[in-house]
Design a protein around this motif. Structure first.
Motif: not given
Length: 501
Positions: A439-463
């Motif tokens: 499904d998802q590479a990074f899933r911040f499902r509910a009530d998450v305050d996040a900072t995402l830097t210099t990351a890689r999302a690959a080969d996932c079926g959804d987002a």
């Protein structure tokens, strides 16, 4: 023969830690060790594993009957006569430096045989009481298999030292009485951290399917080093309501044979818990049940590679685990997750560093809580499962932490989601790669305050990145490759993108 005795030292538990000798001590067990200058060492020992401490060398020698020669056993050596095969090194002292002299106690000299047939638990228990009464010391178990029909209890300033995998400890129990600790400490039934302190176990193999393993309970300042874990009932090491416990050098070939089967567990004892106990030879006695948290403990330099597929490799169990560090290790073959924290339980200041979680159903599972946890650090971690039939849930899942940093981490495999978070404040992720999720590479499902830097999302079926209800994700320098959509959110999720240099 002199009555001079060596002082206990403990650092890295090398086979030769920290002998010292100063004042004469009376009432020393004369079977424990012989001392004198190296010139007075006899040509031959009187029995296998006899120890001779050469006072001018500061080296302890062991008579090896099979080779008919004296071999190096321990001692720091001196600049003029260093430890054989090494340069001179300084002795590492135990947590509280001792001033009185303490002997080395060879169990064979006290009639305790490791023949694999004779039950010696009561004799070991009594000997440990004598050692504590004498001010502590090193209790040496030569190669053999030692059967404990009761739980021997270790006292203050006492070290159990074996000869590596050739020193095997096994517990026996009556029919239908499986479990309870193989080894524990005096004061296991105390409150707070008032049990035995400054004790340790080194260089032994645990092969004990009818019992649990080593259980520090209400203990303080404990070192467990070079522990080999084979068959066991539940856990090779179960740290219960203790602090300053260091586990350094641990190798597990199996998980527990019963239904609670994590090789390592960090635990505590509360009034509603009917486990965590010793066996006195006739009945079960519980650890003190006052809810004392397990605090400031480390697991390092380890490998968990079980043949029998336990649920977890490391289990953080029940409320109240504080300042736990898991580092420099390898975990594989777990059918639920490599590292798991109980759902809904409080965890404070957890660090996972330089750990490889390979071929487990999940890597790190710390989910299902809405708050109350604090401070999580995950760095230099690899989570990879190539077996699509084994991969399940999320490779990395955390929830409820206020203040978390995830960095230099890779999650790779056909997990449902590679990385999942719930209810997280001030979450920072950098240099994180998430690939292969269904499904998802990074899933911040509910009530998450996040900072995402210099990351890689690959080969996932959804987002590549999903922001769920009440979540806000600021991201920059994120690379997307072969994802369904780069970012996705529900009506209440938010994104803020910026250019990362």
């Amino acid at each position: 023969m002199s009555d001079r005795t060596p002082r206990l030292g403990l650092g890295t538990f090398e086979e030769g830690d920290a002998w010292d000798h100063t004042d004469t001590v009376e009432a020393v067990d004369r079977h424990a060790i012989v001392r004198g200058p190296i010139a007075d060492r006899p040509d031959e020992g009187e029995y296998d594993d006899e120890l001779y401490h050469a006072t001018d060398q500061e080296i302890t020698w062991r008579w090896d009957a099979s080779s008919e020669d004296w071999t190096y056993f321990g001692g720091k050596g001196c600049s003029e006569q260093p430890v054989p095969g090494t340069s001179h090194f300084e002795a590492a002292q135990f947590v509280h430096a001792r001033t009185e002299e303490t002997p080395v106690w060879n169990v064979e000299a006290h009639g305790i045989e490791g023949d694999g047939e004779t039950e010696v638990g009561a004799a070991v228990h009594d000997l440990l009481a004598d050692v504590e009464d004498a001010g502590g010391g090193i209790v040496y178990f030569p190669p053999g298999r030692y059967l404990f029909e009761r739980t021997p209890l270790i006292g203050d300033d006492t070290i159990l030292l074996g000869a590596g995998r050739s020193t095997v400890l096994e517990g026996t129990r009556p029919d239908d009485e499986d479990g309870r600790a193989l080894l524990s400490n005096r004061g296991y039934d105390a409150v707070d951290f008032d049990g035995a302190s400054n004790w340790g176990i080194c260089n032994v193999r645990i092969d004990s399917p009818a019992t649990n393993g080593i259980m520090p309970a209400h203990a303080e300042n404990v070192r467990l080093e070079r522990i080999y874990g084979d068959r066991i009932y539940y856990h090779h090491i179960d740290v219960v309501s203790s602090k300053n416990v260091g586990i350094d050098g641990y190798w597990a070939t199996r998980g527990g044979e019963a239904d609670s089967d994590a090789p390592i567990q960090f635990d505590n004892q509360t009034t509603e818990i009917a486990s965590n106990s010793v066996w006195n030879g006739g009945e079960e006695l519980l650890a003190g049940s006052d809810g004392t948290p397990t605090r400031n403990c480390t697991l390092e330099n380890f490998e968990i590679d079980p043949e029998n597929g336990p649920e977890y490799g490391v289990h953080i169990h029940r409320n109240g685990n504080e300042s736990i560090t898991i580092s420099n290790g390898y975990i594989t073959g777990c059918l639920y997750s490599a590292i798991r924290g109980d759902t809904g339980d409080e965890i404070e200041d957890l660090t996972i560093d330089s750990v490889s979680c390979i071929e487990n159903a999940r890597g790190i599972s710390l989910g299902h809580v809405k708050g109350g946890r604090r401070e999580l650090t995950v760095t230099n971690v690899t989570i990879r499962t190539d077996n699509r039939g084994l991969a399940a849930g999320s490779g990395l899942y955390a929830a409820g932490f206020d203040g978390a940093e995830i960095s230099n981490t890779v999650v790779d495999g056909e997990f449902t989601n590679a990385i999942l978070f719930d209810d997280m404040d001030d979450l920072k992720l950098s240099a994180v790669t998430a690939t292969g999720a269904r499904d998802q590479a990074f899933r911040f499902r509910a009530d998450v305050d996040a900072t995402l830097t210099t990351a890689r999302a690959a080969d996932c079926g959804d987002a590549g990145v999903y922001s769920g209800a009440g979540s806000s994700v600021a991201y920059g320098g994120v690379t997307f490759e072969d994802v369904g959509t780069e970012t996705d959110s529900d009506s209440d999720g938010a994104f803020r993108e910026w250019n990362a240099s």
